[in-house]
Motif scaffolding. Structure first.
Motif, PDB file in Angstrom:
ATOM      1  N   GLU A  29      11.021   4.663   2.603  1.00 44.02           N
ATOM      2  CA  GLU A  29       9.729   4.177   3.108  1.00 44.02           C
ATOM      3  C   GLU A  29       8.666   5.203   2.734  1.00 44.02           C
ATOM      4  N   GLU A  31       4.457   6.208   3.042  1.00 46.99           N
ATOM      5  CA  GLU A  31       3.191   5.975   3.750  1.00 46.99           C
ATOM      6  C   GLU A  31       2.035   6.480   2.897  1.00 46.99           C
ATOM      7  N   SER A  46       0.697   1.399  -4.672  1.00 46.28           N
ATOM      8  CA  SER A  46       1.910   0.849  -4.052  1.00 46.28           C
ATOM      9  C   SER A  46       2.861   0.295  -5.106  1.00 46.28           C
ATOM     10  N   SER A  62       9.843   0.365   0.607  1.00 42.75           N
ATOM     11  CA  SER A  62       8.703  -0.222   1.316  1.00 42.75           C
ATOM     12  C   SER A  62       7.566   0.802   1.354  1.00 42.75           C
ATOM     13  N   HIS A  64       3.876   1.470   3.004  1.00 39.86           N
ATOM     14  CA  HIS A  64       3.001   1.066   4.102  1.00 39.86           C
ATOM     15  C   HIS A  64       1.651   1.772   3.980  1.00 39.86           C
TER      16      HIS A  64
END
Length: 170
Positions: A29, A31, A46, A62, A64
């Protein structure tokens, strides 16, 4: 990974890469905090991150968007500032060495910058100069508040006469 609008610096040096959480051997993940709300480059960032991590064996990726704390030009690393200067872009001036971030004062004024005329000169606030990335002179003028991107302004050095971008402070 390079910034899509400023490929001379990485997302980490720009300060938009906030965290990377590895979850097992093939899951991660990430950020990201955009330089401003609605930044069109966040989608490209992204996509690039997802592509590179998948190429390196991450099955589940992923990314975020994190809006708090908000990004500021103070988040650009010293290495990122050095690279911007060497690329010919005046880096943003550092607003605070440390401590909590405070609101940025907004000033409306003429297109070209000059010393404030109202009041005694010794009381008028004079911001740190924007130095020319080519010759280092502090004798520069603002030509346009916007340049190739909303994050930059167009300036000219009055010593060497070269135009240059200035990454605006936020």
């Amino acid at each position: 990974m390079p910034d899509p609008e400023l490929p001379v610096i990485t997302l980490e040096e720009l300060g938009v890469l906030r965290a990377v959480h590895v979850r097992g051997t093939d899951s991660v993940e990430v950020e990201l905090t955009p330089t401003y709300t609605g930044c069109p480059a966040i989608e490209a960032m992204s996509t690039d991150i997802e592509r590179v991590l998948r190429e390196h064996g991450m099955r589940k990726v992923s990314v975020h968007t994190v809006l708090s704390p908000a990004w500021s030009t103070d988040d650009i690393s010293a290495e990122g500032r050095r690279k911007l200067r060497e690329f010919g872009i005046a880096p943003p001036r550092v607003r605070q060495a440390s401590g909590p971030k405070e609101p940025v004062a907004v000033e409306l004024g003429p297109t070209r910058t000059s010393r404030p005329v109202a009041g005694p000169p010794e009381l008028a606030p004079v911001p740190d100069p924007v130095c020319c990335p080519h010759c280092g002179s502090a004798d520069t003028e603002l030509l346009s508040r916007f340049s190739s991107t909303a994050c930059k302004a167009l300036r000219r050095c009055l010593a060497c006469r070269e135009p240059f971008d200035h990454f605006k402070e936020l």
